[in-house]
Design a protein around this motif. Structure first.
Motif, PDB file in Angstrom:
ATOM      1  N   PRO A 129      49.412  29.611  44.578  1.00 25.74           N
ATOM      2  CA  PRO A 129      50.452  30.260  43.572  1.00 25.74           C
ATOM      3  C   PRO A 129      50.230  29.434  42.291  1.00 25.74           C
ATOM      4  O   PRO A 129      50.353  30.072  41.104  1.00 25.74           O
ATOM      5  CB  PRO A 129      51.626  29.702  44.407  1.00 25.74           C
ATOM      6  N   VAL A 130      49.999  28.213  42.226  1.00 23.22           N
ATOM      7  CA  VAL A 130      49.863  27.516  40.806  1.00 23.22           C
ATOM      8  C   VAL A 130      48.306  28.246  40.089  1.00 23.22           C
ATOM      9  O   VAL A 130      48.474  28.082  38.933  1.00 23.22           O
ATOM     10  CB  VAL A 130      49.714  26.042  40.925  1.00 23.22           C
ATOM     11  N   SER A 131      47.640  28.610  40.729  1.00 27.35           N
ATOM     12  CA  SER A 131      46.363  29.041  40.279  1.00 27.35           C
ATOM     13  C   SER A 131      46.454  30.528  39.601  1.00 27.35           C
ATOM     14  O   SER A 131      46.102  30.809  38.669  1.00 27.35           O
ATOM     15  CB  SER A 131      45.050  28.934  41.258  1.00 27.35           C
ATOM     16  N   LEU A 132      47.271  31.280  40.628  1.00 29.44           N
ATOM     17  CA  LEU A 132      47.638  32.727  40.227  1.00 29.44           C
ATOM     18  C   LEU A 132      48.472  32.703  39.152  1.00 29.44           C
ATOM     19  O   LEU A 132      48.793  33.798  38.609  1.00 29.44           O
ATOM     20  CB  LEU A 132      48.020  33.346  41.497  1.00 29.44           C
ATOM     21  N   TYR A 133      49.265  31.746  38.950  1.00 30.11           N
ATOM     22  CA  TYR A 133      50.413  31.697  37.797  1.00 30.11           C
ATOM     23  C   TYR A 133      49.730  32.303  36.719  1.00 30.11           C
ATOM     24  O   TYR A 133      50.375  32.839  35.656  1.00 30.11           O
ATOM     25  CB  TYR A 133      51.062  30.432  37.915  1.00 30.11           C
ATOM     26  N   PHE A 134      48.480  31.698  36.177  1.00 32.85           N
ATOM     27  CA  PHE A 134      47.897  31.903  34.997  1.00 32.85           C
ATOM     28  C   PHE A 134      47.061  33.260  34.861  1.00 32.85           C
ATOM     29  O   PHE A 134      46.373  33.602  35.825  1.00 32.85           O
ATOM     30  CB  PHE A 134      46.912  30.834  34.754  1.00 32.85           C
ATOM     31  N   ASP A 135      46.847  33.839  33.806  1.00 31.94           N
ATOM     32  CA  ASP A 135      46.300  35.129  33.558  1.00 31.94           C
ATOM     33  C   ASP A 135      44.948  34.662  34.047  1.00 31.94           C
ATOM     34  O   ASP A 135      43.963  33.816  33.470  1.00 31.94           O
ATOM     35  CB  ASP A 135      46.495  35.567  32.048  1.00 31.94           C
ATOM     36  N   GLY A 136      44.401  35.761  34.943  1.00 29.05           N
ATOM     37  CA  GLY A 136      42.958  35.527  35.256  1.00 29.05           C
ATOM     38  C   GLY A 136      42.886  34.537  36.442  1.00 29.05           C
ATOM     39  O   GLY A 136      41.726  34.341  36.856  1.00 29.05           O
ATOM     40  N   GLY A 137      43.906  33.829  36.872  1.00 27.82           N
ATOM     41  CA  GLY A 137      43.536  33.106  37.915  1.00 27.82           C
ATOM     42  C   GLY A 137      43.065  33.626  39.257  1.00 27.82           C
ATOM     43  O   GLY A 137      43.485  34.439  39.583  1.00 27.82           O
ATOM     44  N   LEU A 138      42.170  32.909  39.686  1.00 27.01           N
ATOM     45  CA  LEU A 138      41.414  33.131  40.925  1.00 27.01           C
ATOM     46  C   LEU A 138      42.041  32.822  42.335  1.00 27.01           C
ATOM     47  O   LEU A 138      41.726  33.608  43.163  1.00 27.01           O
ATOM     48  CB  LEU A 138      39.895  32.595  40.947  1.00 27.01           C
ATOM     49  N   GLY A 139      42.731  31.957  41.990  1.00 26.80           N
ATOM     50  CA  GLY A 139      43.802  31.758  43.541  1.00 26.80           C
ATOM     51  C   GLY A 139      42.925  31.209  44.668  1.00 26.80           C
ATOM     52  O   GLY A 139      43.058  31.608  45.837  1.00 26.80           O
ATOM     53  N   TYR A 140      41.844  30.487  44.496  1.00 28.66           N
ATOM     54  CA  TYR A 140      40.876  30.229  45.759  1.00 28.66           C
ATOM     55  C   TYR A 140      41.799  29.316  46.827  1.00 28.66           C
ATOM     56  O   TYR A 140      41.568  29.512  47.624  1.00 28.66           O
ATOM     57  CB  TYR A 140      39.722  29.316  44.986  1.00 28.66           C
ATOM     58  N   GLY A 141      42.295  28.257  46.405  1.00 33.36           N
ATOM     59  CA  GLY A 141      43.051  27.501  47.091  1.00 33.36           C
ATOM     60  C   GLY A 141      42.398  26.334  47.845  1.00 33.36           C
ATOM     61  O   GLY A 141      41.294  26.080  47.667  1.00 33.36           O
ATOM     62  N   THR A 142      43.325  25.564  48.402  1.00 32.87           N
ATOM     63  CA  THR A 142      42.818  24.289  49.136  1.00 32.87           C
ATOM     64  C   THR A 142      41.759  24.747  50.194  1.00 32.87           C
ATOM     65  O   THR A 142      40.557  23.626  49.912  1.00 32.87           O
ATOM     66  CB  THR A 142      43.839  23.834  50.234  1.00 32.87           C
ATOM     67  N   MET A 143      41.449  25.631  50.764  1.00 35.34           N
ATOM     68  CA  MET A 143      40.639  25.838  51.899  1.00 35.34           C
ATOM     69  C   MET A 143      39.544  26.642  51.346  1.00 35.34           C
ATOM     70  O   MET A 143      38.866  27.666  51.917  1.00 35.34           O
ATOM     71  CB  MET A 143      41.110  26.378  53.166  1.00 35.34           C
ATOM     72  N   TRP A 144      39.122  26.689  50.070  1.00 34.41           N
ATOM     73  CA  TRP A 144      37.998  27.538  49.444  1.00 34.41           C
ATOM     74  C   TRP A 144      36.538  27.268  49.953  1.00 34.41           C
ATOM     75  O   TRP A 144      35.833  28.009  50.231  1.00 34.41           O
ATOM     76  CB  TRP A 144      37.956  27.413  47.965  1.00 34.41           C
ATOM     77  N   GLY A 145      36.405  25.948  50.599  1.00 33.67           N
ATOM     78  CA  GLY A 145      35.410  25.433  51.304  1.00 33.67           C
ATOM     79  C   GLY A 145      34.218  25.069  50.371  1.00 33.67           C
ATOM     80  O   GLY A 145      33.744  25.348  49.359  1.00 33.67           O
ATOM     81  N   MET A 146      33.495  23.879  51.303  1.00 35.48           N
ATOM     82  CA  MET A 146      32.415  23.330  50.334  1.00 35.48           C
ATOM     83  C   MET A 146      31.175  24.417  49.848  1.00 35.48           C
ATOM     84  O   MET A 146      30.351  24.465  48.938  1.00 35.48           O
ATOM     85  CB  MET A 146      31.759  22.372  51.260  1.00 35.48           C
ATOM     86  N   GLU A 147      31.147  25.500  50.547  1.00 38.83           N
ATOM     87  CA  GLU A 147      29.888  26.590  50.243  1.00 38.83           C
ATOM     88  C   GLU A 147      30.343  27.359  49.151  1.00 38.83           C
ATOM     89  O   GLU A 147      29.315  27.373  48.273  1.00 38.83           O
ATOM     90  CB  GLU A 147      29.817  27.427  51.379  1.00 38.83           C
TER      91      GLU A 147
END
Length: 290
Positions: free
Chosen positions: A239-257
């Motif tokens: 949510p805090v990522s998506l709040y901004f315009d263009g936010g990608l919202g990857y989140g905590t579990m985006w993963g090392m890859e």
């Protein structure tokens, strides 16, 4: 707690038993990465429950501002304190060359520093080095600077900047750039990494501490921390990522890859990465590609 297998129950004797390991994880203490600290995130992120539900509506907002999570930074501060043992950052324990440079005096920037606990402790541990803490949350930065001033840490300054838009006069400024458990929260971590490249000196180090997970869900099924981490991701990091315009919202579990791919795209290289013992975190040691 017995049905959750936290406490062992003997139905014949009607007795309860908890192993010392589980007890230590629950009550906290000096054990790095104690689950008791992480679990405290749950009530803090639940303060945003109504706002997150609103985001799920067809005409609702895309995300939730940092300001809604009033208690979250305090919890993170408690977790950050566990990265230091005897005043020394445990994530630098296998980097003697960097420790020597810090002792002699280099310039360091912690980007996405939150309440500034990591960079504050580093400034105390290495008084000959100069430290800068950067975060987008103005109130948090103001409070961090007051604490530094009250502690007479003249080698530490905090700044309110977006990690994806750092000052142009910071080009090739820092010997060490840190990103501790914050890159996955950024609206545009891809752009932030390019800014890390910009401000890093040619022979400098970039150290990223992020969640020790994989990008594909199937690769996380045997991770006992995954349910909690996915919950934190849904309720805070996305949510805090998506709040901004263009936010990608990857989140905590985006993963090392995913992270390593973005590092490569930013003309950086990850020389090595390893789990931070006793935690749900992973350390990525990166350098600048010239």
């Amino acid at each position: 707690m017995a049905t959750a297998k936290i406490v062992d129950y003997d139905p014949d004797k009607e007795t309860y038993f908890m192993s010392p390991t589980r007890l230590q994880m629950l009550i906290g203490g000096k054990q790095h990465g104690c689950i008791d600290r992480v679990i405290q995130m749950i009530p803090s992120i639940c303060l945003a429950y109504d706002e997150i539900l609103h985001c799920m509506e067809p005409d609702g907002p895309a995300g939730v501002p940092y300001s809604v999570y009033k208690a979250f930074h305090g919890v993170i501060d408690g977790i950050s304190s566990l990265r230091f043992e005897g005043g020394f950052p445990v994530f630098l324990s296998n980097m003697e060359d960097l420790k020597t440079k810090l002792d002699s005096g280099i310039t360091v920037c912690d980007i996405g520093c939150g309440v500034g606990r990591d960079v504050f402790d580093l400034a105390k541990a290495f008084p000959k080095s100069t430290f800068h803490g950067v975060d987008i949350a103005e109130r948090i930065i103001q409070e961090a600077q007051i604490k530094a001033d009250e502690s007479d840490l003249s080698n530490l300054t905090y700044h309110c900047y977006d990690a994806a838009r750092l000052p142009e006069d910071w080009s090739d400024k820092f010997d060490l750039v840190l990103s501790t458990d914050s890159l996955h929260d950024q609206a545009r971590p891809d752009l932030a990494l390019k800014e890390f490249h910009k401000v890093l000196k040619s022979e400098g180090y970039l150290i990223i501490i992020d969640i020790n997970s994989h990008t594909k869900l199937g690769d996380n099924l045997n991770n006992p921390s995954a349910p909690l981490l996915y919950t934190i991701s849904l309720m805070h990091c996305m949510p805090v990522s998506l709040y901004f315009d263009g936010g990608l919202g990857y989140g905590t579990m985006w993963g090392m890859e995913k992270l390593i791919a973005l590092i490569d795209n930013a003309k950086l290289t990850c020389e090595r990465h390893f789990p931070l013992e006793g935690t749900a975190e992973r350390v990525f040691i990166c350098r600048k590609i010239l």
